[in-house]
Design a protein around this motif. Structure first.
Motif, PDB file in Angstrom:
ATOM      1  N   GLU A 201      63.901  31.981   9.478  1.00  0.00           N
ATOM      2  CA  GLU A 201      63.357  31.020  11.245  1.00  0.00           C
ATOM      3  C   GLU A 201      63.986  30.999  12.298  1.00  0.00           C
ATOM      4  O   GLU A 201      63.107  31.037  13.096  1.00  0.00           O
ATOM      5  N   ASP A 202      65.343  31.435  12.464  1.00  0.00           N
ATOM      6  CA  ASP A 202      66.136  31.186  13.941  1.00  0.00           C
ATOM      7  C   ASP A 202      66.687  33.203  13.255  1.00  0.00           C
ATOM      8  O   ASP A 202      67.503  33.519  14.352  1.00  0.00           O
ATOM      9  N   PHE A 203      66.753  33.844  12.252  1.00  0.00           N
ATOM     10  CA  PHE A 203      67.548  34.698  12.372  1.00  0.00           C
ATOM     11  C   PHE A 203      67.035  35.826  11.188  1.00  0.00           C
ATOM     12  O   PHE A 203      66.289  35.757  10.984  1.00  0.00           O
ATOM     13  N   PHE A 204      67.560  37.388  11.650  1.00  0.00           N
ATOM     14  CA  PHE A 204      66.478  38.954  11.331  1.00  0.00           C
ATOM     15  C   PHE A 204      67.241  39.536  10.070  1.00  0.00           C
ATOM     16  O   PHE A 204      68.994  39.400  10.939  1.00  0.00           O
ATOM     17  N   THR A 205      66.892  39.292   9.077  1.00  0.00           N
ATOM     18  CA  THR A 205      68.169  40.417   7.870  1.00  0.00           C
ATOM     19  C   THR A 205      67.590  41.479   8.654  1.00  0.00           C
ATOM     20  O   THR A 205      66.528  41.922   8.191  1.00  0.00           O
ATOM     21  N   THR A 206      68.229  42.560   8.687  1.00  0.00           N
ATOM     22  CA  THR A 206      68.254  43.738   9.350  1.00  0.00           C
ATOM     23  C   THR A 206      68.747  44.833   7.475  1.00  0.00           C
ATOM     24  O   THR A 206      69.136  44.462   6.329  1.00  0.00           O
ATOM     25  N   SER A 207      68.030  46.061   7.347  1.00  0.00           N
ATOM     26  CA  SER A 207      67.859  46.972   6.300  1.00  0.00           C
ATOM     27  C   SER A 207      69.209  46.989   5.829  1.00  0.00           C
ATOM     28  O   SER A 207      69.823  48.334   4.294  1.00  0.00           O
ATOM     29  N   ASP A 208      70.778  46.672   6.861  1.00  0.00           N
ATOM     30  CA  ASP A 208      72.174  47.044   5.606  1.00  0.00           C
ATOM     31  C   ASP A 208      73.025  46.343   5.544  1.00  0.00           C
ATOM     32  O   ASP A 208      73.768  44.731   5.036  1.00  0.00           O
ATOM     33  N   GLY A 209      71.594  44.351   5.883  1.00  0.00           N
ATOM     34  CA  GLY A 209      72.344  43.496   5.218  1.00  0.00           C
ATOM     35  C   GLY A 209      72.867  42.293   6.232  1.00  0.00           C
ATOM     36  O   GLY A 209      73.339  41.282   6.025  1.00  0.00           O
TER      37      GLY A 209
ATOM     38  N   ALA B  82      74.797  53.871  18.319  1.00  0.00           N
ATOM     39  CA  ALA B  82      72.894  54.126  19.380  1.00  0.00           C
ATOM     40  C   ALA B  82      71.927  54.613  17.637  1.00  0.00           C
ATOM     41  O   ALA B  82      71.521  53.953  17.872  1.00  0.00           O
ATOM     42  N   GLN B  83      72.796  54.558  17.250  1.00  0.00           N
ATOM     43  CA  GLN B  83      71.902  54.710  15.813  1.00  0.00           C
ATOM     44  C   GLN B  83      71.693  53.968  14.879  1.00  0.00           C
ATOM     45  O   GLN B  83      70.173  53.068  14.823  1.00  0.00           O
ATOM     46  N   ALA B  84      72.589  52.665  14.788  1.00  0.00           N
ATOM     47  CA  ALA B  84      72.305  51.259  13.981  1.00  0.00           C
ATOM     48  C   ALA B  84      71.200  50.379  14.909  1.00  0.00           C
ATOM     49  O   ALA B  84      70.859  49.981  14.426  1.00  0.00           O
ATOM     50  N   MET B  85      71.308  50.994  15.977  1.00  0.00           N
ATOM     51  CA  MET B  85      70.916  50.119  16.904  1.00  0.00           C
ATOM     52  C   MET B  85      69.376  50.485  17.236  1.00  0.00           C
ATOM     53  O   MET B  85      68.586  49.398  17.354  1.00  0.00           O
ATOM     54  N   ARG B  86      68.888  51.576  16.743  1.00  0.00           N
ATOM     55  CA  ARG B  86      67.976  51.932  16.884  1.00  0.00           C
ATOM     56  C   ARG B  86      67.011  51.612  15.415  1.00  0.00           C
ATOM     57  O   ARG B  86      66.194  51.543  15.273  1.00  0.00           O
ATOM     58  N   GLN B  87      67.420  51.780  14.315  1.00  0.00           N
ATOM     59  CA  GLN B  87      67.630  51.078  12.978  1.00  0.00           C
ATOM     60  C   GLN B  87      67.262  49.889  12.748  1.00  0.00           C
ATOM     61  O   GLN B  87      66.069  49.848  12.460  1.00  0.00           O
ATOM     62  N   ASP B  88      67.925  49.126  13.486  1.00  0.00           N
ATOM     63  CA  ASP B  88      67.860  48.236  13.610  1.00  0.00           C
ATOM     64  C   ASP B  88      66.159  47.173  14.684  1.00  0.00           C
ATOM     65  O   ASP B  88      65.257  47.065  14.325  1.00  0.00           O
ATOM     66  N   PHE B  89      66.223  48.326  15.736  1.00  0.00           N
ATOM     67  CA  PHE B  89      64.511  47.931  16.515  1.00  0.00           C
ATOM     68  C   PHE B  89      63.518  48.641  15.698  1.00  0.00           C
ATOM     69  O   PHE B  89      63.060  47.725  15.243  1.00  0.00           O
ATOM     70  N   CYS B  90      63.423  49.505  14.737  1.00  0.00           N
ATOM     71  CA  CYS B  90      62.639  49.692  14.397  1.00  0.00           C
ATOM     72  C   CYS B  90      62.872  49.328  12.812  1.00  0.00           C
ATOM     73  O   CYS B  90      61.806  48.619  12.224  1.00  0.00           O
TER      74      CYS B  90
ATOM     75  N   PRO C 229      59.993  54.351  16.125  1.00  0.00           N
ATOM     76  CA  PRO C 229      58.864  52.547  15.238  1.00  0.00           C
ATOM     77  C   PRO C 229      57.913  52.345  15.549  1.00  0.00           C
ATOM     78  O   PRO C 229      57.134  53.369  16.577  1.00  0.00           O
ATOM     79  N   HIS C 230      57.051  51.859  15.062  1.00  0.00           N
ATOM     80  CA  HIS C 230      55.517  51.607  15.188  1.00  0.00           C
ATOM     81  C   HIS C 230      54.837  50.820  16.084  1.00  0.00           C
ATOM     82  O   HIS C 230      54.809  49.997  15.920  1.00  0.00           O
ATOM     83  N   LEU C 231      54.843  51.471  17.619  1.00  0.00           N
ATOM     84  CA  LEU C 231      54.726  50.908  18.592  1.00  0.00           C
ATOM     85  C   LEU C 231      53.169  51.408  19.029  1.00  0.00           C
ATOM     86  O   LEU C 231      52.776  52.093  19.094  1.00  0.00           O
TER      87      LEU C 231
END
Length: 312
Positions: free
Chosen positions: A38-46, A110-118, A155-157
């Motif tokens: 609802e108000d937060f996003f779970t990333t692939s590393d939790g 940077a890599q973690a930020m890109r992964q979050d975006f994807c 990312p699929h954009l």
């Protein structure tokens, strides 16, 4: 004796540099499926990253917006409602180490930020199947979006929007800037710096700048090693046009009065992108284009680009 003293000094300096290496924020400790709650996003590393959204009644397109350095998702509270009124839903999350996300102030990598975006793009597509999704990056966020297009896992954009992207690389900086950056990041990585006293104006919207100054979530000081990490990211972004794996429709916008990112590297990136990007330059625009007093002009241009691209 002099040689011995010199040798010992070198050993001490080398040990100090090793023990004071730039710090990167720790990753999450568990694997997870990217999910929008609802108000937060779970990333692939939790990790849990807060997000905001401005919803269109029946969205014809989605914008996933990434904020700049020191900022957080509130950066889009001005254009978000406008785009929603035009049928475009906007999502913006606090990138890791910014806003209310974990490890504030530490450079996230940077890599973690890109992964979050994807991850976020994947989660948004799951929530809005069949709706075109655009990635928008402002300043540092623009560097994250642009460099994400050079990765094997992109990312699929359906389109990309770069707002005053951070592309000021070391190759564009004076030598003494590079030396000072290396020394501070490797000897005093926790030292904080700020723009106070530099007489640099990121926007002509003074009231908005005052609100940021009062906002406890807007970072007023930055660790030296976080600046180091940002410049590493800008190095990648500066070279990105020559390394793009593929290029979705792209819009680049920047202002002639930008005092944060010099005009020369921005224009060099635009030139290297060539016909792959639509470019708008605003004579009265500053770095925070979307929050300038004339920001609505930029909002409308972005809305027009999204609508035109979505109709193809």
């Amino acid at each position: 004796m002099a040689r011995l003293a010199t040798y010992l000094l070198c050993v001490i300096v080398a040990f100090s540099l090793q023990s004071c290496a730039p710090v990167t924020a720790p990753m999450g400790l568990e694997q997870a499926s990217p999910i929008l709650h609802e108000d937060f996003f779970t990333t692939s590393d939790g990790l849990s990253l807060p997000y905001r959204h401005w919803d269109a009644a029946k969205p014809k397109a989605i914008i996933v917006a990434l904020h700049g350095m020191s900022d957080y998702s509130r950066a889009f509270e001005m254009p978000g409602p406008y785009w929603a009124s035009e049928g475009i839903t906007t999502y913006a999350y606090d990138q890791r180490s910014f806003g209310k996300s974990p490890n504030p102030g530490d450079w996230p990598g940077a890599q973690a930020m890109r992964q979050d975006f994807c991850d976020f793009i994947e989660a948004v597509r799951a929530r809005h199947p069949g709706v075109p999704v655009f990635g928008l990056g402002e300043s540092m966020g623009g560097a994250v979006v642009l460099t994400s297009l050079t990765q094997n896992h992109q990312p699929h954009l359906d389109g990309v929007i770069l707002v005053a992207p951070a592309v000021w690389s070391r190759s564009d900086m004076p030598f003494y800037y590079r030396v000072a950056l290396w020394l501070t990041a490797h000897t005093f990585p926790a030292m904080t710096v700020s723009g106070k006293g530099l007489k640099i104006w990121p926007s002509d919207n003074i009231e908005m700048l005052r609100q940021n100054a009062r906002d406890p979530l807007f970072q007023k000081q930055t660790r030296a090693d976080a600046v180091w990490g940002l410049v590493n990211l800008m190095d990648e972004a500066r070279k990105a046009p020559l390394a793009l794996k593929s290029t979705p429709p792209m819009l680049v916008v920047y202002g002639e009065k930008d005092q944060i990112i010099p005009r020369a590297p921005t224009e060099a990136v635009v030139k290297e992108l060539g016909a792959r990007a639509e470019v708008h330059v605003y004579p009265k625009g500053y770095h925070m284009l979307l929050r300038d007093l004339s920001g609505k002009i930029v909002w409308k241009d972005i809305e027009a680009f999204v609508e035109k691209t979505s109709a193809k």
